[in-house]
Design a protein around this motif. Structure first.
Motif, PDB file in Angstrom:
ATOM      1  N   VAL A  23       0.869  -1.177   0.000  1.00 16.64           N
ATOM      2  CA  VAL A  23       0.000   0.000   0.000  1.00 16.64           C
ATOM      3  C   VAL A  23       0.906   1.227   0.000  1.00 16.64           C
ATOM      4  CG1 VAL A  23      -1.858   1.233   1.183  1.00 16.64           C
ATOM      5  CG2 VAL A  23      -1.751  -1.256   1.329  1.00 16.64           C
ATOM      6  N   ASP A  24       0.735   2.085  -0.999  1.00 18.47           N
ATOM      7  CA  ASP A  24       1.548   3.305  -1.131  1.00 18.47           C
ATOM      8  C   ASP A  24       3.049   2.999  -1.152  1.00 18.47           C
ATOM      9  OD1 ASP A  24      -0.827   4.825  -1.091  1.00 18.47           O
ATOM     10  OD2 ASP A  24      -0.778   4.956   1.097  1.00 18.47           O
ATOM     11  N   PRO A  81     -13.494   2.654   7.136  1.00 17.55           N
ATOM     12  CA  PRO A  81     -12.107   2.571   7.627  1.00 17.55           C
ATOM     13  C   PRO A  81     -11.432   3.938   7.549  1.00 17.55           C
ATOM     14  CG  PRO A  81     -12.276   1.611   5.439  1.00 17.55           C
ATOM     15  CD  PRO A  81     -13.673   1.938   5.880  1.00 17.55           C
ATOM     16  N   PRO A  82     -10.365   4.103   8.329  1.00 14.76           N
ATOM     17  CA  PRO A  82      -9.613   5.357   8.260  1.00 14.76           C
ATOM     18  C   PRO A  82      -9.101   5.580   6.835  1.00 14.76           C
ATOM     19  CG  PRO A  82      -8.849   3.986  10.081  1.00 14.76           C
ATOM     20  CD  PRO A  82      -9.787   3.163   9.270  1.00 14.76           C
ATOM     21  N   THR A  83      -8.897   6.828   6.491  1.00 16.14           N
ATOM     22  CA  THR A  83      -8.336   7.150   5.175  1.00 16.14           C
ATOM     23  C   THR A  83      -6.959   7.757   5.391  1.00 16.14           C
ATOM     24  OG1 THR A  83      -9.427   9.301   5.219  1.00 16.14           O
ATOM     25  CG2 THR A  83     -10.584   7.511   4.089  1.00 16.14           C
ATOM     26  N   GLY A  84      -6.195   7.813   4.334  1.00 17.15           N
ATOM     27  CA  GLY A  84      -4.851   8.378   4.426  1.00 17.15           C
ATOM     28  C   GLY A  84      -3.818   7.316   4.106  1.00 17.15           C
ATOM     29  N   GLU A  85      -2.581   7.731   4.132  1.00 14.30           N
ATOM     30  CA  GLU A  85      -1.482   6.852   3.719  1.00 14.30           C
ATOM     31  C   GLU A  85      -1.453   5.556   4.512  1.00 14.30           C
ATOM     32  OE1 GLU A  85       3.323   6.989   2.995  1.00 14.30           O
ATOM     33  OE2 GLU A  85       2.174   8.856   3.024  1.00 14.30           O
ATOM     34  N   TYR A 119     -11.811  -1.944  -1.992  1.00 17.81           N
ATOM     35  CA  TYR A 119     -11.103  -3.226  -2.099  1.00 17.81           C
ATOM     36  C   TYR A 119     -11.718  -4.316  -1.222  1.00 17.81           C
ATOM     37  CZ  TYR A 119      -7.532  -0.796  -4.737  1.00 17.81           C
ATOM     38  OH  TYR A 119      -6.873  -0.078  -5.698  1.00 17.81           O
ATOM     39  N   GLY A 120     -12.604  -3.948  -0.297  1.00 21.09           N
ATOM     40  CA  GLY A 120     -13.254  -4.922   0.563  1.00 21.09           C
ATOM     41  C   GLY A 120     -14.622  -5.341   0.070  1.00 21.09           C
ATOM     42  N   SER A 121     -15.016  -4.868  -1.114  1.00 18.93           N
ATOM     43  CA  SER A 121     -16.345  -5.143  -1.655  1.00 18.93           C
ATOM     44  C   SER A 121     -16.289  -6.171  -2.781  1.00 18.93           C
ATOM     45  CB  SER A 121     -16.953  -3.839  -2.192  1.00 18.93           C
ATOM     46  OG  SER A 121     -18.062  -4.096  -3.011  1.00 18.93           O
ATOM     47  N   ILE A 122     -17.065  -7.251  -2.634  1.00 13.22           N
ATOM     48  CA  ILE A 122     -17.106  -8.278  -3.690  1.00 13.22           C
ATOM     49  C   ILE A 122     -17.584  -7.651  -5.002  1.00 13.22           C
ATOM     50  CG2 ILE A 122     -18.366 -10.333  -4.489  1.00 13.22           C
ATOM     51  CD1 ILE A 122     -18.098 -11.492  -1.739  1.00 13.22           C
ATOM     52  N   ALA A 123     -18.531  -6.731  -4.921  1.00 10.45           N
ATOM     53  CA  ALA A 123     -19.090  -6.125  -6.132  1.00 10.45           C
ATOM     54  C   ALA A 123     -18.124  -5.130  -6.788  1.00 10.45           C
ATOM     55  CB  ALA A 123     -20.407  -5.422  -5.812  1.00 10.45           C
ATOM     56  N   ASP A 124     -17.298  -4.447  -5.984  1.00 11.76           N
ATOM     57  CA  ASP A 124     -16.520  -3.325  -6.521  1.00 11.76           C
ATOM     58  C   ASP A 124     -15.010  -3.514  -6.599  1.00 11.76           C
ATOM     59  OD1 ASP A 124     -18.955  -1.922  -6.693  1.00 11.76           O
ATOM     60  OD2 ASP A 124     -18.755  -1.218  -4.630  1.00 11.76           O
ATOM     61  N   ILE A 159      -1.434  -1.339  -4.273  1.00 18.68           N
ATOM     62  CA  ILE A 159      -2.554  -0.414  -4.354  1.00 18.68           C
ATOM     63  C   ILE A 159      -2.169   0.929  -3.731  1.00 18.68           C
ATOM     64  CG2 ILE A 159      -4.245  -2.292  -4.319  1.00 18.68           C
ATOM     65  CD1 ILE A 159      -4.858  -1.364  -1.397  1.00 18.68           C
ATOM     66  N   SER A 160      -3.010   1.924  -3.974  1.00 20.43           N
ATOM     67  CA  SER A 160      -2.814   3.257  -3.418  1.00 20.43           C
ATOM     68  C   SER A 160      -3.934   3.569  -2.439  1.00 20.43           C
ATOM     69  CB  SER A 160      -2.821   4.285  -4.555  1.00 20.43           C
ATOM     70  OG  SER A 160      -2.945   5.592  -4.030  1.00 20.43           O
ATOM     71  N   SER A 161      -3.600   4.233  -1.357  1.00 26.39           N
ATOM     72  CA  SER A 161      -4.610   4.646  -0.382  1.00 26.39           C
ATOM     73  C   SER A 161      -5.502   5.739  -0.962  1.00 26.39           C
ATOM     74  CB  SER A 161      -3.963   5.125   0.912  1.00 26.39           C
ATOM     75  OG  SER A 161      -3.144   6.261   0.649  1.00 26.39           O
ATOM     76  N   GLU A 162      -5.090   6.326  -2.100  1.00 27.80           N
ATOM     77  CA  GLU A 162      -5.871   7.384  -2.747  1.00 27.80           C
ATOM     78  C   GLU A 162      -7.020   6.821  -3.590  1.00 27.80           C
ATOM     79  OE1 GLU A 162      -5.256  10.652  -2.076  1.00 27.80           O
ATOM     80  OE2 GLU A 162      -3.803   9.786  -0.683  1.00 27.80           O
ATOM     81  N   SER A 163      -7.013   5.511  -3.907  1.00 29.57           N
ATOM     82  CA  SER A 163      -8.064   4.901  -4.760  1.00 29.57           C
ATOM     83  C   SER A 163      -9.426   5.141  -4.156  1.00 29.57           C
ATOM     84  CB  SER A 163      -7.827   3.402  -4.897  1.00 29.57           C
ATOM     85  OG  SER A 163      -6.567   3.154  -5.416  1.00 29.57           O
ATOM     86  N   ARG A 164     -10.409   5.332  -5.009  1.00 26.98           N
ATOM     87  CA  ARG A 164     -11.778   5.525  -4.527  1.00 26.98           C
ATOM     88  C   ARG A 164     -12.681   4.505  -5.114  1.00 26.98           C
ATOM     89  NH1 ARG A 164     -10.656   6.866  -0.382  1.00 26.98           N
ATOM     90  NH2 ARG A 164      -9.702   8.800   0.068  1.00 26.98           N
TER      91      ARG A 164
END
Length: 172
Positions: free
Chosen positions: A43-44, A133-137, A144-149, A167-172
């Motif tokens: 991550v990052d 979940p917390p956001t940031g670096e 990433y925790g969604s089966i659908a997404d 992966i990047s913590s910036e992903s939406r």
């Protein structure tokens, strides 16, 4: 002459036996067909936090596999407590580590139906944490925790493999 009730036990046994044998074959087949898959979650640019959950959710009729990330970002997948994964296509889920939420010291007594209030509060904190979940670096975005997404996919071949997810913590 045969009494009407005499043939019934035989029919039941004939009906149960193939199901039992098929179940036995499935159990034997699973342990033989598992492929050892290890990998890394980054991550990052650095290793994911210890305790991140890696879940391989099957696209076909294979079984789900899971792992927990170690301090160096590495993991080794298991299927039903056995090391390895069935060959096939998977959607990969990454779920943030919950190790930052301390577990209560209060023991849960065996046979008690209602857990102590501390454990109910802990469970509530875990649910809130996993939903938002917390956001940031260093934190894994909830997508990433969604089966659908989850955009992550992985194919487990018959000859074993190494799975690296960056992966990047910036992903939406």
């Amino acid at each position: 002459s045969v009494m009407p009730g005499e043939s019934r036990p035989k029919r039941i046994l004939v009906g149960i036996l193939p199901v039992f044998v098929a179940g036995l074959l499935l159990a034997v087949g699973c342990s033989d067909g598992l492929i050892d898959v290890t990998g890394t979650v980054m991550v990052d640019g650095g290793p994911a936090m210890e305790g991140v959950q890696v879940i391989f959710s099957p696209a076909g009729d294979t079984k789900q596999a899971y792992a927990q990330v170690a301090t160096d970002g590495h993991f080794r997948l298991k299927t039903q407590q056995m090391i390895g994964v069935m060959p096939g296509e998977y959607r990969v889920l990454l779920i943030n580590s919950t190790q930052s939420i301390p577990q209560p010291d209060t023991p849960i007594e065996p046979g008690v139906n209602v857990p102590p209030p501390e454990w109910i509060a802990y469970d509530r904190k875990l649910s809130q944490f996993l939903q938002r979940p917390p956001t940031g670096e260093g934190w894994i975005p909830v997508v990433y925790g969604s089966i659908a997404d989850s955009p992550l996919r992985f194919r487990v071949p018959e000859d074993g493999t190494e799975a690296t997810f960056e992966i990047s913590s910036e992903s939406r």
